[in-house]
Design a protein around this motif. Structure first.
Motif, mmCIF file in Angstrom:
data_model
loop_
_atom_site.group_PDB
_atom_site.id
_atom_site.type_symbol
_atom_site.label_atom_id
_atom_site.label_comp_id
_atom_site.label_asym_id
_atom_site.label_seq_id
_atom_site.Cartn_x
_atom_site.Cartn_y
_atom_site.Cartn_z
ATOM 1 N N ALA A 1 0.840 -1.208 0.000
ATOM 2 C CA ALA A 1 0.000 0.000 0.000
ATOM 3 C C ALA A 1 0.870 1.251 0.000
ATOM 4 C CB ALA A 1 -0.922 -0.014 1.214
ATOM 5 N N GLU A 2 0.257 2.387 -0.376
ATOM 6 C CA GLU A 2 1.002 3.648 -0.451
ATOM 7 C C GLU A 2 1.602 4.024 0.901
ATOM 8 O OE1 GLU A 2 -1.151 6.802 -2.232
ATOM 9 O OE2 GLU A 2 -1.657 5.682 -4.042
ATOM 10 N N ASP A 3 0.915 3.709 1.991
ATOM 11 C CA ASP A 3 1.460 3.950 3.326
ATOM 12 C C ASP A 3 1.851 2.630 3.997
ATOM 13 O OD1 ASP A 3 -1.099 3.006 3.529
ATOM 14 O OD2 ASP A 3 -1.689 4.294 5.209
ATOM 15 N N GLY A 4 2.147 1.617 3.178
ATOM 16 C CA GLY A 4 2.453 0.306 3.700
ATOM 17 C C GLY A 4 3.890 0.153 4.152
ATOM 18 N N THR A 5 4.236 -1.052 4.533
ATOM 19 C CA THR A 5 5.543 -1.336 5.118
ATOM 20 C C THR A 5 6.677 -1.035 4.151
ATOM 21 O OG1 THR A 5 4.495 -3.108 6.393
ATOM 22 C CG2 THR A 5 6.903 -3.102 6.302
ATOM 23 N N LEU A 6 6.513 -1.408 2.884
ATOM 24 C CA LEU A 6 7.593 -1.229 1.915
ATOM 25 C C LEU A 6 7.910 0.243 1.706
ATOM 26 C CD1 LEU A 6 9.586 -2.342 -0.141
ATOM 27 C CD2 LEU A 6 7.712 -2.447 -1.808
ATOM 28 N N ASN A 7 6.901 1.067 1.470
ATOM 29 C CA ASN A 7 7.140 2.491 1.257
ATOM 30 C C ASN A 7 7.665 3.166 2.524
ATOM 31 O OD1 ASN A 7 6.445 2.537 -1.455
ATOM 32 N ND2 ASN A 7 4.288 2.987 -1.041
ATOM 33 N N GLN A 8 7.184 2.749 3.684
ATOM 34 C CA GLN A 8 7.695 3.322 4.933
ATOM 35 C C GLN A 8 9.168 2.975 5.124
ATOM 36 O OE1 GLN A 8 5.268 2.276 8.292
ATOM 37 N NE2 GLN A 8 3.372 3.030 7.363
ATOM 38 N N ALA A 9 9.545 1.751 4.772
ATOM 39 C CA ALA A 9 10.950 1.362 4.889
ATOM 40 C C ALA A 9 11.822 2.161 3.923
ATOM 41 C CB ALA A 9 11.097 -0.138 4.616
ATOM 42 N N ARG B 1 11.233 5.200 2.812
ATOM 43 C CA ARG B 1 11.351 6.560 3.334
ATOM 44 C C ARG B 1 12.298 6.605 4.530
ATOM 45 N NH1 ARG B 1 5.511 6.224 2.849
ATOM 46 N NH2 ARG B 1 4.835 7.222 0.901
ATOM 47 N N ALA B 2 12.291 5.550 5.334
ATOM 48 C CA ALA B 2 13.135 5.538 6.534
ATOM 49 C C ALA B 2 14.616 5.515 6.190
ATOM 50 C CB ALA B 2 12.774 4.334 7.402
ATOM 51 N N ILE B 3 14.982 4.941 5.064
ATOM 52 C CA ILE B 3 16.402 4.867 4.689
ATOM 53 C C ILE B 3 16.770 5.920 3.650
ATOM 54 C CG2 ILE B 3 16.546 2.415 5.249
ATOM 55 C CD1 ILE B 3 16.304 1.760 2.300
ATOM 56 N N GLY B 4 15.889 6.910 3.461
ATOM 57 C CA GLY B 4 16.203 8.008 2.570
ATOM 58 C C GLY B 4 15.954 7.748 1.107
ATOM 59 N N LEU B 5 15.155 6.760 0.781
ATOM 60 C CA LEU B 5 14.836 6.449 -0.611
ATOM 61 C C LEU B 5 13.370 6.712 -0.902
ATOM 62 C CD1 LEU B 5 16.829 3.095 -1.020
ATOM 63 C CD2 LEU B 5 17.514 5.386 -1.758
ATOM 64 N N GLY B 6 12.863 7.795 -0.326
ATOM 65 C CA GLY B 6 11.458 8.117 -0.515
ATOM 66 C C GLY B 6 11.076 8.371 -1.956
ATOM 67 N N HIS B 7 12.057 8.777 -2.794
ATOM 68 C CA HIS B 7 11.749 9.032 -4.200
ATOM 69 C C HIS B 7 11.434 7.747 -4.962
ATOM 70 C CE1 HIS B 7 16.058 8.089 -4.010
ATOM 71 N NE2 HIS B 7 15.981 7.741 -5.281
ATOM 72 N N LEU B 8 11.734 6.583 -4.372
ATOM 73 C CA LEU B 8 11.446 5.308 -5.027
ATOM 74 C C LEU B 8 10.088 4.737 -4.658
ATOM 75 C CD1 LEU B 8 14.904 3.492 -4.656
ATOM 76 C CD2 LEU B 8 14.012 4.737 -6.643
ATOM 77 N N THR B 9 9.394 5.383 -3.737
ATOM 78 C CA THR B 9 8.088 4.864 -3.331
ATOM 79 C C THR B 9 7.113 4.915 -4.496
ATOM 80 O OG1 THR B 9 7.392 7.044 -2.531
ATOM 81 C CG2 THR B 9 8.443 5.556 -0.939
ATOM 82 N N ASP B 10 6.170 4.009 -4.469
ATOM 83 C CA ASP B 10 5.198 3.924 -5.562
ATOM 84 C C ASP B 10 3.953 3.219 -5.048
ATOM 85 O OD1 ASP B 10 3.943 3.950 -8.023
ATOM 86 O OD2 ASP B 10 5.705 3.271 -9.135
ATOM 87 N N SER B 11 2.885 3.348 -5.802
ATOM 88 C CA SER B 11 1.688 2.548 -5.545
ATOM 89 C C SER B 11 1.875 1.240 -6.311
ATOM 90 C CB SER B 11 0.428 3.287 -6.021
ATOM 91 O OG SER B 11 -0.712 2.489 -5.827
#
Length: 315
Positions: free
Chosen positions: A153-161, A163-173
């Motif tokens: 999910a957009e606010d799921g575990t993968l995207n949160q992880a 963002r936590a390591i500074g790779l927020g630009h790689l998050t996606d739906s």
């Protein structure tokens, strides 16, 4: 005085001292009848709930039918549509792509993990590692799909992880992306099937004679060389079994995709199983759905036969 010994006459040998041919044939028939009686309790339900429905599906594939009105006989026209319809071909390509995630990756990971666990045999924690790797196979697939929907999910575990390591630009739906939805679903299949492959290969390593490994070490082989020269060739029967199971899972996948994406976004994750469901229960094309089901069954059967044939003929 010389005593003359008279040679004894050899008694004639009578051929065919056993039961006559007719009696042997009758005995074989009785044995077959008894064997059939033992198989019958399993054969009857299988015939009623598998063979007859399959034959009825093949019969329906020859008709144009919406499931309500009278069917119209169209012969093999539905099969021609299966071969020429772009949407059906796209579903077939998606199923072929899932073979990479359901077969190639799990078998590769299973071989490596089985080799590592086998080398740790007897050490503390080995049983725990084996249990954790096999655990996804025990969880119901519907529960697996729901869990991974939360992860992707957009606010799921993968995207949160990320963002936590500074790779927020790689998050996606991930499950809503036309580019990443099919690989995302495929990786779920990899996570589920890898443990099964590992257990299969681990059981195969237990039948390999340890003297073969000792001989390879005496010849100067290291762990990697042992893996490619001893473990992989001697696990060929288990690899064939794992390949058959995973290819069937890839080509007949339905529940995992239905729960996670429903075939979307658009048709980017549509596979034959999803398309059969849509055509039969939503599109009013029961005949076309039946033809696609027959073709899918034939493709799976041919794939399994080819895998088993190649595994037997391999050096």
């Amino acid at each position: 005085m010389t005593t003359t010994t008279t040679p004894r006459a050899t008694p004639p040998v009578h051929k065919g001292t056993g039961p006559p041919a007719g009696a042997r044939t009758a005995t074989r028939r009785r044995r077959r009848a008894v064997a059939l009686l033992y198989v019958l309790p399993a054969l009857l339900p299988y015939t009623l709930f598998a063979v007859l429905p399959a034959l009825h599906t093949a019969y329906l594939s020859l008709f144009d039918w919406d499931g309500v009105t009278l069917p119209t006989f169209v012969g093999f026209d539905n099969y021609r549509r299966v071969a020429t319809d772009p949407q059906l071909r796209a579903a077939a390509w998606h199923a072929g792509a899932l073979i990479v995630f359901f077969s190639v990756l799990p078998i590769s990971l299973g071989l490596v993990s089985a080799a590592l666990v086998a080398r740790r045999s007897g050490r503390r924690g080995t049983s725990l590692i084996r249990t954790l790797l096999f655990l996804p196979q025990v969880i119901p697939l519907v529960a697996v799909a729901i869990i991974w929907r939360w992860v992707y999910a957009e606010d799921g575990t993968l995207n949160q992880a990320l963002r936590a390591i500074g790779l927020g630009h790689l998050t996606d739906s991930w499950l809503g992306s036309f580019t990443w939805s099919l690989p995302a679903v495929g990786l779920i299949g990899t996570w589920v099937v890898a443990g099964l492959c590992m257990v299969l290969f681990l059981s195969g390593t237990q039948r390999i004679d340890q003297e073969i490994y000792e001989a390879a070490r005496m010849d100067g082989a290291g762990p990697v060389r042992e893996f490619w020269s001893v473990t992989v060739p001697l696990l060929r029967p288990e690899i064939a079994v794992a390949l058959s199971i995973t290819v069937i899972a890839a080509l007949s996948s339905f529940d995992l995709i239905y729960i996670t994406t429903g075939g979307g976004p658009g048709n980017s994750t549509v596979v034959p199983g999803i398309l059969i469901y849509r055509l039969a229960f939503g599109g009013g094309a029961v005949g076309l759905a039946s033809a696609l089901a027959v073709v899918l069954t034939a493709v799976i059967a041919v794939a399994v036969v080819v895998i088993n044939r190649l595994s037997r003929e391999a050096p």
